[in-house]
Structures are given as C-alpha cells and as structure tokens.
Design a protein around this motif. Sequence first.
Motif, PDB file in Angstrom:
ATOM      1  N   LEU A 224     -15.811  12.137 -25.922  1.00 58.76           N
ATOM      2  CA  LEU A 224     -15.902  10.715 -25.059  1.00 58.76           C
ATOM      3  C   LEU A 224     -14.564  10.377 -24.816  1.00 58.76           C
ATOM      4  O   LEU A 224     -14.235   9.934 -23.614  1.00 58.76           O
ATOM      5  CB  LEU A 224     -16.728   9.574 -25.891  1.00 58.76           C
ATOM      6  N   ARG A 225     -13.786  10.114 -25.791  1.00 53.92           N
ATOM      7  CA  ARG A 225     -12.243   9.520 -25.453  1.00 53.92           C
ATOM      8  C   ARG A 225     -11.503  10.524 -24.208  1.00 53.92           C
ATOM      9  O   ARG A 225     -11.070   9.920 -23.423  1.00 53.92           O
ATOM     10  CB  ARG A 225     -11.380   9.609 -26.852  1.00 53.92           C
ATOM     11  N   GLN A 226     -11.811  11.978 -24.493  1.00 54.70           N
ATOM     12  CA  GLN A 226     -10.975  12.737 -23.477  1.00 54.70           C
ATOM     13  C   GLN A 226     -11.444  12.504 -22.185  1.00 54.70           C
ATOM     14  O   GLN A 226     -10.785  12.565 -21.021  1.00 54.70           O
ATOM     15  CB  GLN A 226     -11.303  14.155 -24.116  1.00 54.70           C
ATOM     16  N   LEU A 227     -12.961  12.202 -21.978  1.00 51.23           N
ATOM     17  CA  LEU A 227     -13.489  12.022 -20.736  1.00 51.23           C
ATOM     18  C   LEU A 227     -12.999  10.654 -20.114  1.00 51.23           C
ATOM     19  O   LEU A 227     -12.681  10.589 -18.997  1.00 51.23           O
ATOM     20  CB  LEU A 227     -14.755  12.093 -20.667  1.00 51.23           C
ATOM     21  N   GLN A 228     -13.035   9.601 -20.953  1.00 51.91           N
ATOM     22  CA  GLN A 228     -12.368   8.479 -20.325  1.00 51.91           C
ATOM     23  C   GLN A 228     -11.049   8.218 -20.135  1.00 51.91           C
ATOM     24  O   GLN A 228     -10.779   7.504 -18.994  1.00 51.91           O
ATOM     25  CB  GLN A 228     -12.597   7.407 -21.562  1.00 51.91           C
ATOM     26  N   ASP A 229     -10.331   9.056 -20.494  1.00 49.74           N
ATOM     27  CA  ASP A 229      -8.913   9.242 -20.254  1.00 49.74           C
ATOM     28  C   ASP A 229      -8.824  10.037 -18.919  1.00 49.74           C
ATOM     29  O   ASP A 229      -8.230   9.593 -17.815  1.00 49.74           O
ATOM     30  CB  ASP A 229      -8.187  10.000 -21.166  1.00 49.74           C
ATOM     31  N   LEU A 230      -9.729  11.104 -18.762  1.00 48.15           N
ATOM     32  CA  LEU A 230      -9.881  11.765 -17.474  1.00 48.15           C
ATOM     33  C   LEU A 230     -10.283  11.032 -16.334  1.00 48.15           C
ATOM     34  O   LEU A 230     -10.016  10.984 -15.363  1.00 48.15           O
ATOM     35  CB  LEU A 230     -10.799  12.928 -17.605  1.00 48.15           C
ATOM     36  N   PHE A 231     -11.070   9.962 -16.543  1.00 42.45           N
ATOM     37  CA  PHE A 231     -11.616   9.141 -15.457  1.00 42.45           C
ATOM     38  C   PHE A 231     -10.266   8.349 -15.082  1.00 42.45           C
ATOM     39  O   PHE A 231     -10.215   8.226 -13.637  1.00 42.45           O
ATOM     40  CB  PHE A 231     -12.781   8.139 -15.975  1.00 42.45           C
ATOM     41  N   LEU A 232      -9.661   7.675 -16.030  1.00 46.46           N
ATOM     42  CA  LEU A 232      -8.394   7.055 -15.481  1.00 46.46           C
ATOM     43  C   LEU A 232      -7.474   7.865 -14.710  1.00 46.46           C
ATOM     44  O   LEU A 232      -7.065   7.380 -13.611  1.00 46.46           O
ATOM     45  CB  LEU A 232      -7.806   6.581 -16.855  1.00 46.46           C
ATOM     46  N   ILE A 233      -7.333   8.996 -14.976  1.00 48.69           N
ATOM     47  CA  ILE A 233      -6.448  10.040 -14.270  1.00 48.69           C
ATOM     48  C   ILE A 233      -7.222  10.334 -12.739  1.00 48.69           C
ATOM     49  O   ILE A 233      -6.396  10.039 -11.728  1.00 48.69           O
ATOM     50  CB  ILE A 233      -6.484  11.396 -14.765  1.00 48.69           C
ATOM     51  N   GLU A 234      -8.332  10.441 -12.831  1.00 52.18           N
ATOM     52  CA  GLU A 234      -9.087  10.777 -11.638  1.00 52.18           C
ATOM     53  C   GLU A 234      -9.077   9.561 -10.600  1.00 52.18           C
ATOM     54  O   GLU A 234      -9.026   9.603  -9.457  1.00 52.18           O
ATOM     55  CB  GLU A 234     -10.418  11.275 -11.706  1.00 52.18           C
ATOM     56  N   ALA A 235      -9.181   8.445 -11.085  1.00 51.25           N
ATOM     57  CA  ALA A 235      -9.535   7.099 -10.615  1.00 51.25           C
ATOM     58  C   ALA A 235      -8.205   6.769  -9.913  1.00 51.25           C
ATOM     59  O   ALA A 235      -8.205   6.111  -8.585  1.00 51.25           O
ATOM     60  CB  ALA A 235     -10.125   6.069 -11.715  1.00 51.25           C
ATOM     61  N   ALA A 236      -7.250   6.982 -10.648  1.00 50.00           N
ATOM     62  CA  ALA A 236      -5.866   6.527 -10.220  1.00 50.00           C
ATOM     63  C   ALA A 236      -5.575   7.570  -8.988  1.00 50.00           C
ATOM     64  O   ALA A 236      -4.960   7.191  -8.015  1.00 50.00           O
ATOM     65  CB  ALA A 236      -4.785   6.660 -11.354  1.00 50.00           C
ATOM     66  N   LYS A 237      -5.872   8.954  -8.919  1.00 53.68           N
ATOM     67  CA  LYS A 237      -5.497   9.730  -8.067  1.00 53.68           C
ATOM     68  C   LYS A 237      -6.275   9.571  -6.933  1.00 53.68           C
ATOM     69  O   LYS A 237      -5.714   9.812  -5.768  1.00 53.68           O
ATOM     70  CB  LYS A 237      -6.095  11.164  -8.625  1.00 53.68           C
ATOM     71  N   TYR A 238      -7.335   8.881  -6.853  1.00 54.42           N
ATOM     72  CA  TYR A 238      -8.332   8.877  -5.471  1.00 54.42           C
ATOM     73  C   TYR A 238      -8.545   7.482  -5.415  1.00 54.42           C
ATOM     74  O   TYR A 238      -9.425   7.233  -4.596  1.00 54.42           O
ATOM     75  CB  TYR A 238      -9.541   9.785  -5.891  1.00 54.42           C
ATOM     76  N   GLN A 239      -7.387   6.727  -5.710  1.00 55.69           N
ATOM     77  CA  GLN A 239      -7.342   5.153  -5.329  1.00 55.69           C
ATOM     78  C   GLN A 239      -8.536   4.410  -5.532  1.00 55.69           C
ATOM     79  O   GLN A 239      -8.965   3.715  -4.613  1.00 55.69           O
ATOM     80  CB  GLN A 239      -7.164   5.041  -3.704  1.00 55.69           C
ATOM     81  N   VAL A 240      -9.099   4.522  -7.090  1.00 59.24           N
ATOM     82  CA  VAL A 240     -10.468   3.839  -6.952  1.00 59.24           C
ATOM     83  C   VAL A 240     -10.062   2.402  -7.491  1.00 59.24           C
ATOM     84  O   VAL A 240     -10.821   1.410  -7.596  1.00 59.24           O
ATOM     85  CB  VAL A 240     -11.108   4.415  -8.367  1.00 59.24           C
ATOM     86  N   PHE A 241      -8.907   2.446  -8.231  1.00 54.32           N
ATOM     87  CA  PHE A 241      -8.333   0.947  -8.814  1.00 54.32           C
ATOM     88  C   PHE A 241      -7.752   0.229  -7.348  1.00 54.32           C
ATOM     89  O   PHE A 241      -7.169   0.710  -6.828  1.00 54.32           O
ATOM     90  CB  PHE A 241      -7.401   1.336  -9.741  1.00 54.32           C
ATOM     91  N   PRO A 242      -7.738  -1.112  -7.896  1.00 54.97           N
ATOM     92  CA  PRO A 242      -8.700  -1.790  -8.746  1.00 54.97           C
ATOM     93  C   PRO A 242     -10.079  -1.893  -8.675  1.00 54.97           C
ATOM     94  O   PRO A 242     -10.522  -1.750  -7.648  1.00 54.97           O
ATOM     95  CB  PRO A 242      -7.970  -3.241  -8.753  1.00 54.97           C
ATOM     96  N   LEU A 243     -10.696  -1.645  -9.699  1.00 53.49           N
ATOM     97  CA  LEU A 243     -11.929  -1.744  -9.676  1.00 53.49           C
ATOM     98  C   LEU A 243     -12.744  -3.052  -9.425  1.00 53.49           C
ATOM     99  O   LEU A 243     -11.939  -4.205  -9.384  1.00 53.49           O
ATOM    100  CB  LEU A 243     -12.846  -1.620 -11.072  1.00 53.49           C
ATOM    101  N   ASP A 244     -13.639  -3.029  -8.335  1.00 51.43           N
ATOM    102  CA  ASP A 244     -13.990  -4.382  -7.628  1.00 51.43           C
ATOM    103  C   ASP A 244     -15.733  -4.448  -7.899  1.00 51.43           C
ATOM    104  O   ASP A 244     -16.236  -3.433  -7.331  1.00 51.43           O
ATOM    105  CB  ASP A 244     -13.958  -4.213  -6.298  1.00 51.43           C
ATOM    106  N   ASP A 245     -16.149  -5.414  -8.760  1.00 46.82           N
ATOM    107  CA  ASP A 245     -17.546  -5.333  -9.443  1.00 46.82           C
ATOM    108  C   ASP A 245     -18.406  -6.234  -8.461  1.00 46.82           C
ATOM    109  O   ASP A 245     -19.683  -6.630  -8.654  1.00 46.82           O
ATOM    110  CB  ASP A 245     -17.752  -5.551 -10.743  1.00 46.82           C
ATOM    111  N   ARG A 246     -17.853  -6.903  -7.207  1.00 44.97           N
ATOM    112  CA  ARG A 246     -18.720  -7.800  -6.366  1.00 44.97           C
ATOM    113  C   ARG A 246     -19.634  -6.806  -5.570  1.00 44.97           C
ATOM    114  O   ARG A 246     -19.322  -5.537  -5.338  1.00 44.97           O
ATOM    115  CB  ARG A 246     -17.947  -8.377  -5.386  1.00 44.97           C
ATOM    116  N   VAL A 247     -20.668  -7.289  -5.151  1.00 44.15           N
ATOM    117  CA  VAL A 247     -21.601  -6.579  -4.369  1.00 44.15           C
ATOM    118  C   VAL A 247     -21.828  -7.314  -3.016  1.00 44.15           C
ATOM    119  O   VAL A 247     -21.267  -6.851  -2.138  1.00 44.15           O
ATOM    120  CB  VAL A 247     -22.759  -6.530  -4.967  1.00 44.15           C
TER     121      VAL A 247
END
Length: 455
Positions: A224-247
């Motif tokens: 789980l920790r490995q995949l959480q770290d991978l999400f951070l890498i992929e999200a940074a790579k593809y301009q996902v951040f900053p997260l926006d939880d508004r709808v």
Amino acid sequence: MEELGELDNTLFLYILGDNGASGEGGIEGTIVEHRLGHGIVDDPDEMIDHLDEIGGPLSYPIAPAGWALALNTPYQWTKQVASHFGGTRDGMILHWPRGVSERGGLRHQFSHVIDVLPTILDCVGVPAPFSVDGVPQQPIEGASMRRTLADAQAPEHRRTQYFEMCGNRGIYHGGWMAVTRHGIPWEMVPEGDRRFADDVWELYDIDHDWSQARDLAAEHPEKLRQLQDLFLIEAAKYQVFPLDDRVTERENPVMAGRIDLLGDRNSITYRAGMRRFTEECTLNVKNRSHSITADVDLPEEAAEGVIIAQGGRFGGWTLYFTGGRPAYAYNYFGMSLYTVRGDEPLAPGRHEVRLDFDYDGGGLGKGGTAVLLVDGERHATGRVERTIPYYFSFDETLDVGVDLSTPVTDDYPVLDNEFTGILHTVRIDLDDRSNRSAEPSEFDGGLHRRVMGAQ
C-alpha cells in the motif's frame, strides 16, 4: 461500409458508457437535477406528488443512488468516484475482422481510455502528429493495445495508471490497485473542511479480485505504501496537483478561479437570431449586479415574445413582452418564479427596454432588486429573493429573440415564442465593480483544501 466492401477492414471501437452510473441523485433522488447540484434536497413526499411527471417535460430527474449501485454491480461506488471501478470501469467491444481473426475473444489486460487513440493510429499505420497547423502537440500519454488483439496472453501494455476526480483517487500498478474515496457523489456542495490527509486508503489485488471486493490494506501495508508513493509520482508528473475537491463550484469560472472565456469583458451586444450560447460563451451574470438593455421596435398590435432568455424551466431568466407589456422573470430551480411586469402596454414604435438587477451581495446565491425601465423611466420594480449561484443549466442556452427548449416562464408558450416586433440589439452589462460574491469568507475553505492536496 459493407456495400463499399470496407466493413471487414474498418476498425470499430464501442465503449459502453463514459463512466459508472450516476449516484448524484442521492438517497432520495430528485425531480430536478440542478437542485441537488446546488445542495438542495427534494422532499420525498413532494416528489411522490409529482411521480407521474417524471420523464416528461416538467421534470429533469435523477434516480436515487441505489439504482446506480445496482447498475454498477459488482463494482463499488458510482460516477465521480474515480477511486473505485464503479465509477470508471466500462466494457469495450472491438470489431476489425481483417486485423483480428479471432471471433468473440475476450481480453483482460488493463487498459485505459487514453489508449484508444494510440491503438487506432497503430492499427491504421499513421504516426501521431508533432504539430498541427504549426502548433506543437503535447505527447500522447496512452499506449497501443494492438498486440493484445492478436494474443490473449500478451503482456499488459499498461503497467501503471493513476485516477483522480474531485479528490477521489487511485493508482493501478502491475495487478494491484490502491484507492481512496474522498467525497460522496451527491454531496456536490460539501460543507466543512475535508482533509485529504484523513482519507483512508484501500488495497486490492486486481488480478485475483477484479471487483475490488476484499481490502488487503491491513495485510500488505508495504505494498500500500509503495502504491501511495507511486500515486504522488504519477500525479506530479501529469499535473494533478493541487487536488481540488470542489464539485458544483467548479462549474462557475469565477468561483473556480479559472480563466473566463470572455476575459475581463464587462459588456456584450447581441442581435436577433443569435442563439445557443452556452454559459461559458457569454457573460456570467450570477452573483453580481448587471443590466440588460434592448433596442426594439414594437408592432401596432400588442407585442409578444422573448427578447433574450438564458436557461429554462429548471433555472434561468428572461426579458420578454406579454400583452404589449415588458416583463422580466427569474426562475429559481422551478421552485420559485419571480416576475416583474409593466402595468400598461407600450405604444408602437421604437423603445429602449432595460432591466437593472441590483444584487444584494454578501455571498453566493443572494437576492436582488429588479427594475424595469422604458426609455429611461422606471416602469416596474420587484424583488428576486434567491438567485442561482453556480450554473443555470448544462444543456439550455442563452438565446436572443426566442427561448429555445423549455421556457423560463409560462407567460409565453413552449414553442412559437419569438419576439413579434423588431429587435435591433440587446446588450448585457456587468457591474464594473469587483464581484461582491468573491469575498474571503466564500473562498478560504476551498482554497485551503486545494493547497493541502499534495499531502
């Protein structure tokens, strides 16, 4: 295609849906979608009184979320919830007899919608363009599925894929998937501060549990920790951040903080026959003072019909004539209709008809005073107690000289409601003072959640 002899040499890809079934109707469901999108929950007893209207022109319904969950079985959750397959997973049918000799074959390799274009380009032998009309193109991030078409046992072409929507997020890698649901689909105007750091992550072995039924987070914390770290890498790579939880708030460019198509323009002039402007293609009159000024020639008989209208029966406004009298109506989600009408018909000939809307301020969706003026003189005044803060409609538009689709008010018919006089111009002007809804108290919570997103 068959008559041309090209049917077997044509590549068809049929994707069954664009996401999971919609759970946005909530526990109760709604007879008007835009109400729930603005945080207004219909009274079930009142909905039952209108049961026979559902599916007809007087309703804009969404079924209760239970139906969406049933339709998405065996997957968890629904549309918007990008963390779980109930919100993302769809079947796809591919037909290409000349390229795939096998009939009725099944493929289970993990694929994503961004792989469709690379697959088509690969199959037809066309390279992806580096530029179009001199404009450099972004790299295509998908990967071709073609090798899986010929071999059901071919290795997966996609080893890693991130998912994110409204703060719900997930990461697939090599047969495993870590996910976390941040929000609930029917809470589209959430209250309070939902911290991303408080979200609970789940872990699934997709190769052996493709319906995400058994959470293995407690058994495999290292994975789980490995995949959480991978999400951070992929999200940074593809301009996902900053997260926006508004709808819903993101439907309004002023509230969302994104560039408005019309930029800083505060005035726009329309002419008769100009129609079908979606909300982001015209001035945003929500949550601010504004005016609407029409230059018209009235006929000998009493003028009828629409000068300009935006939205319709389920939310919107209109400036029009009825029985020769100018009028303005504001429709609040089909729940309240506020109308300001002149007392006497206007004389034939040329007139300037103006509506001044003085917004109360002090937040979003507040009321205002509507003043009708004819040739510069006050003609009628009325109150609009509540206004729509985020969007009028997904599919109804701003139309000049007519109200297409559903009518804002029953003062004119659904069809044949065109203005019977001559409409020279109609101009919308926004108050050039700063938008009074954009006060710190309205934005601090949302912006705080966004900057916390990288955590």
